[in-house]
Design an enzyme around this catalytic site. Structure first.
Site, PDB file in Angstrom:
ATOM      1  N   ARG A  96      60.368  20.670  31.435  1.00  0.00           N
ATOM      2  CA  ARG A  96      61.152  19.441  31.452  1.00  0.00           C
ATOM      3  C   ARG A  96      62.572  19.692  31.955  1.00  0.00           C
ATOM      4  O   ARG A  96      63.124  18.900  32.718  1.00  0.00           O
ATOM      5  CB  ARG A  96      61.165  18.814  30.059  1.00  0.00           C
ATOM      6  CG  ARG A  96      59.874  18.088  29.745  1.00  0.00           C
ATOM      7  CD  ARG A  96      59.763  17.662  28.305  1.00  0.00           C
ATOM      8  NE  ARG A  96      58.541  16.885  28.117  1.00  0.00           N
ATOM      9  CZ  ARG A  96      58.033  16.547  26.941  1.00  0.00           C
ATOM     10  NH1 ARG A  96      58.647  16.926  25.822  1.00  0.00           N
ATOM     11  NH2 ARG A  96      56.921  15.840  26.864  1.00  0.00           N
ATOM     12  N   TYR A  99      56.797  13.401  36.150  1.00  0.00           N
ATOM     13  CA  TYR A  99      56.400  14.746  35.716  1.00  0.00           C
ATOM     14  C   TYR A  99      56.734  15.028  34.244  1.00  0.00           C
ATOM     15  O   TYR A  99      57.758  14.571  33.723  1.00  0.00           O
ATOM     16  CB  TYR A  99      57.161  15.789  36.538  1.00  0.00           C
ATOM     17  CG  TYR A  99      56.477  16.271  37.797  1.00  0.00           C
ATOM     18  CD1 TYR A  99      55.106  16.270  37.945  1.00  0.00           C
ATOM     19  CD2 TYR A  99      57.240  16.766  38.851  1.00  0.00           C
ATOM     20  CE1 TYR A  99      54.507  16.737  39.106  1.00  0.00           C
ATOM     21  CE2 TYR A  99      56.656  17.245  40.011  1.00  0.00           C
ATOM     22  CZ  TYR A  99      55.280  17.220  40.134  1.00  0.00           C
ATOM     23  OH  TYR A  99      54.702  17.691  41.279  1.00  0.00           O
ATOM     24  N   GLU A 100      55.885  15.858  33.640  1.00  0.00           N
ATOM     25  CA  GLU A 100      56.148  16.477  32.339  1.00  0.00           C
ATOM     26  C   GLU A 100      56.542  15.481  31.251  1.00  0.00           C
ATOM     27  O   GLU A 100      57.457  15.711  30.474  1.00  0.00           O
ATOM     28  CB  GLU A 100      57.238  17.558  32.467  1.00  0.00           C
ATOM     29  CG  GLU A 100      56.976  18.589  33.537  1.00  0.00           C
ATOM     30  CD  GLU A 100      55.619  19.275  33.392  1.00  0.00           C
ATOM     31  OE1 GLU A 100      55.076  19.323  32.272  1.00  0.00           O
ATOM     32  OE2 GLU A 100      55.091  19.757  34.408  1.00  0.00           O
ATOM     33  N   GLY A 101      55.826  14.385  31.191  1.00  0.00           N
ATOM     34  CA  GLY A 101      56.176  13.310  30.270  1.00  0.00           C
ATOM     35  C   GLY A 101      57.102  12.351  30.983  1.00  0.00           C
ATOM     36  O   GLY A 101      58.217  12.713  31.357  1.00  0.00           O
TER      37      GLY A 101
END
Length: 597
Positions: A298, A439-441
């Protein structure tokens, strides 16, 4: 299209003022991280990013990654670039020395990564995903797994991939269907399909080490029943080298808006019934392991926003200084001037510059907090640093990636009609940057994490510590003129009021908190970004008064902070209103009413 110039003066200044560069060498484990060494590393990284990596950006966009059978072929220009990256030891900077790393601060490594990402975002994702996999194996794997996989992953000879998402399970990871079956020898047979797997298959590394989430037959439902497995593309022979091919293959590549050179794979495990994996950590603890990867990734994704914004800004400045269009407003002469003389173009350029530098400062401070959390020996200070890192992570990710998209959009606008066509190259920045808020949440999930979890963590002590720090800075009259100090103070107090309001919602008003989460994160990022720019401006003033440094650069830092506080902070402060309104209007309309009749 302009060349990318690594902003070494800006990066070095940010590391000094918000990322503790002068303190690195005094910390346990960082004794070798002198300012002289850091400067040398940054200078060489700048040469790599500007001279070797950046020229491949357009090539990668135009050629893209190609699927040949079950093999992914990258553009020819990527092979020597990756070789230079590996042979230069760039992926080893902050890795564990016992596993072949250099043990330098993550704050230095993230600065190098920014330059690499500005050079070629699609390529940079290869090392980002590998770093996340390294973190997970180092934290949760066995000693044998660490010794088997990590040394060559750290050097970049092997790469790593995170296999989480499935067609039926996107952000709801608990709904995944991939299966794991215990085998008598302690290994596991893996089966299932994963989608959106970044760099899941490629020809730059001799092995790909997949981390795969799957469910055992007797596992609990939902996220509590997920386990993590390491699944190498090639099994290892007796000497630890790639040998027989494992039963894991790329079956298709996604055709995407941007990052064309980054292969986004559909990976199939066990089509022939013989995909072998090895559990990482304990059974049913895969979600905990996953968050080790996710938290690292993140921050890295947040850095992508900074990196693309920086390159979009540089190209926009170059274009605005060359493009002749219309007479200067208010001037007697009717001769056309370069568009950098026009106030609205200046507004866009200053917004790009100020928000990029604010986002950079947030990310760098976030990583410095992680370094302190890992290296400090005092338990209380260690916990405070970890809490700050946890608090800043969703802000680094969401605020910075939003800035990347906004800056790229401004770049197109500044280029006018030429920005909308491909030949200038700025359209690629917009297309590439647009994936980062997903991305990534997604950024909405980051906002929920901030407002729903990080706000309440440890009784709110971490955000209160940050508020107290900012109030102390303002009380000393720091932050510019009296009017600028007042605006900064208003921002800090709005942020404090918003936090206290959301904290008082409790579970009873959880929907109201969810409705306020995104404007709250934007307010948080803008206030902290403005504060960190003001901190930098204070140091710039001190150096100017003492005759230190480059006067033009230092004056630009002061002006940039002033612009941010005067022009960008007040609208963000007004977000306190929407934050306190709750979910009433958002949830009022019936589902059917959304559809056009």
């Amino acid at each position: 299209m302009s060349d990318y110039i690594a902003p070494l003066e800006e990066i070095g200044f940010a590391l000094e003022t918000v990322a503790g560069m002068k303190e690195w060498a005094s910390m346990p484990g960082f004794e070798e991280a002198s300012e002289e060494l850091a400067s040398a590393v940054l200078e060489e990284a700048g040469k790599l990013a500007s001279g070797i990596i950046a020229p491949t950006n357009r090539i990668g966009d135009e050629i893209g990654a190609k699927l040949d059978g079950d093999r992914v072929i990258t553009p020819d220009a990527f092979k020597p670039m990756h070789q230079a990256y590996v042979e230069g030891g760039w992926s080893t900077l902050s890795a564990d020395p016992e596993l072949g790393g250099q043990g330098l601060p993550n704050a230095l490594s993230i600065a190098v990564t920014e330059m690499v990402t500005s050079g070629n975002m699609a390529y940079s994702l290869l090392s980002l995903l590998t770093a996340g996999a390294i973190e997970a194996i180092a934290a949760h794997g066995t000693e044998e797994q660490r010794q088997t996989y990590l040394p060559k992953m750290i050097t970049g000879e092997w790469s790593g991939a995170m296999n989480l998402t499935e067609p039926s399970a996107g952000s709801d990871v608990g709904a995944l269907r991939s299966k794991a079956e215990r085998l008598p020898d302690g290994s596991y047979k893996i089966s299932g399909q994963k989608i959106f797997i970044t760099w899941g298959e490629h020809d730059l590394a001799e092995n790909v080490i997949h981390l795969v989430l799957a469910r055992l037959p007797d596992a609990p439902l939902g996220t509590k029943g997920i386990s993590m497995f390491v699944v190498p593309k090639f099994h290892l022979d007796a000497n630890g080298n790639p040998g027989e091919r494992n039963d894991v293959r790329c079956v298709s590549l996604e055709h995407k808006l941007g990052i064309h050179a980054s292969p986004t794979c559909v990976m199939s495990f066990g089509d022939e019934g013989n995909c072998i994996g090895y559990i990482v950590g304990e059974e049913n603890q895969g979600m905990r392991n996953m968050f080790t990867m996710m938290n690292h990734a993140r921050i890295g994704v947040g850095l992508e926003g900074v990196a693309v914004a920086e390159r979009a800004y540089q190209q926009s400045v170059a274009f605005a200084r060359e493009r002749l269009q219309s007479a200067e407003i208010g001037a007697k002469s009717r001769e056309s001037v370069t568009i950098i003389h026009h106030p609205d173009v200046r507004r866009m350029l200053m917004t790009m510059r100020a928000t990029t530098e604010a986002a950079r400062a947030i990310v760098y401070r976030n990583v410095w907090a992680l370094d302190r959390a890992h290296k400090l020996e005092d338990a209380t200070e260690k916990a405070k640093a970890k809490g700050e890192a946890d608090l800043l992570t969703p802000i680094s990710k969401a605020y910075s990636t939003d800035i990347g998209v906004e800056a790229s959009s401004f770049a197109i606008q500044i280029h006018g009609g030429m920005g909308f066509v491909e030949e200038t190259g700025v359209a690629q920045f917009y297309r590439d940057s647009r994936i980062a808020p997903i991305y990534e949440g997604t950024n909405g999930i980051q906002a929920l994490d901030l407002a729903g979890r990080k706000l309440m963590m440890d009784g709110g002590s971490h955000w209160r510590n940050l508020i107290a720090e900012m109030r102390n800075f303002v009380a000393k009259g720091c932050g510019g003129s009296e009017a600028q100090v007042r605006r900064l103070s208003e921002g800090v107090e709005a942020l404090s009021e918003a936090a206290e309001f959301l904290l008082s919602n409790g579970f009873e008003r959880v929907v109201d908190t969810a409705a306020a989460a995104t404007p709250y994160l934007r307010l948080f990022g803008t206030v902290v970004g403005g504060y960190l720019l003001a901190v930098q401006a204070e140091e710039a003033k001190r150096r100017l008064e003492n005759g230190e440094g480059n006067p033009a650069f230092l004056q630009a830092k002061i002006t940039t902070a002033q612009f941010f506080i005067e022009q960008l902070l007040p609208p963000a402060t007004a977000l306190l209103g929407p934050i306190k309104e709750g979910a009433g209007t958002l949830m009022a309309m019936s589902e059917e009413s959304f559809a056009r009749q």
